[in-house]
Design a protein around this motif. Structure first.
Motif, mmCIF file in Angstrom:
data_model
loop_
_atom_site.group_PDB
_atom_site.id
_atom_site.type_symbol
_atom_site.label_atom_id
_atom_site.label_comp_id
_atom_site.label_asym_id
_atom_site.label_seq_id
_atom_site.Cartn_x
_atom_site.Cartn_y
_atom_site.Cartn_z
ATOM 1 N N THR A 51 86.643 -69.543 -22.495
ATOM 2 C CA THR A 51 86.855 -69.810 -21.090
ATOM 3 C C THR A 51 86.083 -68.829 -20.201
ATOM 4 N N GLY A 52 85.843 -67.648 -20.739
ATOM 5 C CA GLY A 52 85.394 -66.535 -19.898
ATOM 6 C C GLY A 52 84.093 -66.743 -19.144
ATOM 7 N N THR A 76 87.660 -68.945 -29.598
ATOM 8 C CA THR A 76 88.656 -67.932 -29.251
ATOM 9 C C THR A 76 88.621 -66.797 -30.266
ATOM 10 N N SER A 77 88.724 -65.573 -29.752
ATOM 11 C CA SER A 77 88.745 -64.412 -30.649
ATOM 12 C C SER A 77 89.641 -63.275 -30.135
ATOM 13 N N TYR A 78 90.068 -63.361 -28.863
ATOM 14 C CA TYR A 78 90.937 -62.314 -28.291
ATOM 15 C C TYR A 78 92.192 -62.982 -27.732
ATOM 16 N N ASP A 110 77.412 -66.944 -22.512
ATOM 17 C CA ASP A 110 78.752 -66.360 -22.633
ATOM 18 C C ASP A 110 78.897 -65.213 -21.624
ATOM 19 N N ASP A 111 80.154 -64.828 -21.405
ATOM 20 C CA ASP A 111 80.395 -63.765 -20.431
ATOM 21 C C ASP A 111 80.119 -62.395 -21.023
ATOM 22 N N ILE A 112 80.523 -62.183 -22.302
ATOM 23 C CA ILE A 112 80.404 -60.821 -22.839
ATOM 24 C C ILE A 112 80.072 -60.844 -24.321
ATOM 25 N N ASP A 114 80.553 -58.445 -27.362
ATOM 26 C CA ASP A 114 81.339 -57.249 -27.692
ATOM 27 C C ASP A 114 81.187 -56.970 -29.193
ATOM 28 N N SER A 115 82.024 -57.571 -30.058
ATOM 29 C CA SER A 115 81.814 -57.381 -31.503
ATOM 30 C C SER A 115 80.634 -58.216 -31.997
ATOM 31 N N GLY A 116 80.270 -59.260 -31.233
ATOM 32 C CA GLY A 116 79.176 -60.147 -31.623
ATOM 33 C C GLY A 116 79.624 -61.359 -32.418
ATOM 34 N N THR A 118 81.605 -63.882 -31.689
ATOM 35 C CA THR A 118 81.577 -65.157 -30.948
ATOM 36 C C THR A 118 80.144 -65.681 -30.846
ATOM 37 N N ASP A 170 89.217 -61.944 -18.876
ATOM 38 C CA ASP A 170 90.676 -61.818 -18.748
ATOM 39 C C ASP A 170 91.269 -60.715 -19.605
ATOM 40 N N ARG A 176 91.114 -63.203 -14.192
ATOM 41 C CA ARG A 176 89.816 -63.893 -14.211
ATOM 42 C C ARG A 176 89.277 -64.096 -12.796
HETATM 43 O O1 PRP Z 1 81.678 -60.453 -29.058
HETATM 44 P P1 PRP Z 1 83.095 -60.794 -29.299
HETATM 45 O O2 PRP Z 1 83.886 -59.626 -29.834
HETATM 46 O O3 PRP Z 1 83.280 -62.016 -30.148
HETATM 47 O O4 PRP Z 1 83.774 -61.059 -27.871
HETATM 48 C C1 PRP Z 1 83.243 -61.917 -26.918
HETATM 49 C C2 PRP Z 1 84.115 -63.111 -26.644
HETATM 50 O O5 PRP Z 1 85.465 -62.709 -26.409
HETATM 51 C C3 PRP Z 1 85.961 -63.352 -25.239
HETATM 52 O O6 PRP Z 1 86.514 -64.593 -25.548
HETATM 53 P P2 PRP Z 1 88.080 -64.812 -25.837
HETATM 54 O O7 PRP Z 1 88.329 -65.002 -27.284
HETATM 55 O O8 PRP Z 1 88.876 -63.745 -25.143
HETATM 56 O O9 PRP Z 1 88.334 -66.202 -25.145
HETATM 57 P P3 PRP Z 1 88.330 -66.542 -23.593
HETATM 58 O O10 PRP Z 1 86.896 -66.586 -23.170
HETATM 59 O O11 PRP Z 1 88.984 -67.860 -23.566
HETATM 60 O O12 PRP Z 1 89.113 -65.477 -22.860
HETATM 61 C C4 PRP Z 1 84.731 -63.514 -24.392
HETATM 62 O O13 PRP Z 1 84.901 -64.535 -23.427
HETATM 63 C C5 PRP Z 1 83.640 -63.820 -25.394
HETATM 64 O O14 PRP Z 1 83.526 -65.200 -25.635
#
Ligand code: PRP
Ligand code: HPA
Length: 191
Positions: A51-52, A76-78, A110-112, A114-116, A118, A170, A176
């Motif tokens: 969603t981000g 989804t991952s967080y 994607d928005d971010i 982080d761990s890579g 996603t 979020d 958000r």
């Molecule tokens: O690099 P990573 O560690 O994989 O993190 C990045 C992902 O984590 C968040 O998604 P989230 O699972 O929170 O879903 P959301 O976008 O619905 O909040 C964010 O929006 C990225 O898609």
């Protein structure tokens, strides 16, 4: 909500300016690709990760002047109050990708990063559908080893390795709607 903010990392003006710059860069590269193959009209297929990325993609796409389609993908991952990845998985019912992406120039957004996990999962899912080309774009990349070693074509901002919210991102599905990218007070995240 305001009282939960620790500090503003990137304000709304800096975001708007950088999104404009990045769109111009992407548009130039896509145009060069279309010129190189005169048979292909300039067209791009956006694949935002829900969603981000919704706010970022809404701003970015309005700065991209070419013909485009958009197909959402949900990963989804967080879940919930997580601030570390629980492992990325595609949410099948919410993902609306064509079976084949043959002939299409795809921009994954994607928005971010982080761990890579996603971005890696999304990239592989798209590659399996054989696009003509695949580019990846994130608003934020954390300065941590996993993220810096994950291949990505466009990055708007490199940020410190801290949990951030706002502009689509979020914590427990809140924040958000904040227009700036901010960190939260420790007691909010650890409550
Ligand atoms: O690099 P990573 O560690 O994989 O993190 C990045 C992902 O984590 C968040 O998604 P989230 O699972 O929170 O879903 P959301 O976008 O619905 O909040 C964010 O929006 C990225 O898609
Ligand atoms: O720092 C973050 N904030 C919000 N969502 C996230 N998903 C991965 N990293 C983050």
């Amino acid at each position: 909500m305001e009282r939960d903010i620790d500090r503003v990392l990137i304000d709304r003006n800096a975001i708007a300016q950088r999104v404009n710059e990045l769109a111009a860069e992407i548009a130039d590269e896509l145009a060069a690709e279309a010129d190189a193959d005169a048979a292909t009209p300039l067209e791009v297929t956006l694949v935002p990760i829900l969603t981000g990325s919704f706010m970022f993609v809404a701003d970015l796409m309005r700065c991209l002047p070419m013909r485009m389609q958009i197909h959402m993908m949900s990963i989804t991952s967080y879940p919930g109050r997580s601030t570390a990845s629980r492992g990325a998985s595609v949410v099948a019912g919410l993902t609306r990708l064509p079976e084949s992406l043959a002939g299409l120039h795809v921009l994954l957004i994607d928005d971010i990063l982080d761990s890579g996990q996603t971005l890696q999962l999304a990239t592989q899912t798209l590659r399996d559908r054989n696009p003509a080309s695949l580019r990846t774009c994130v608003l934020l990349r954390k300065q941590r080893e996993d993220a810096m070693h994950t291949p990505v074509d466009y990055v708007a901002f490199d940020i410190p390795d801290e949990f951030v919210v706002g502009y689509g991102l979020d914590f427990d599905d809140y924040y958000r709607n904040l227009p700036d990218i901010v960190t939260l007070k420790r007691e909010v995240v650890e409550a």
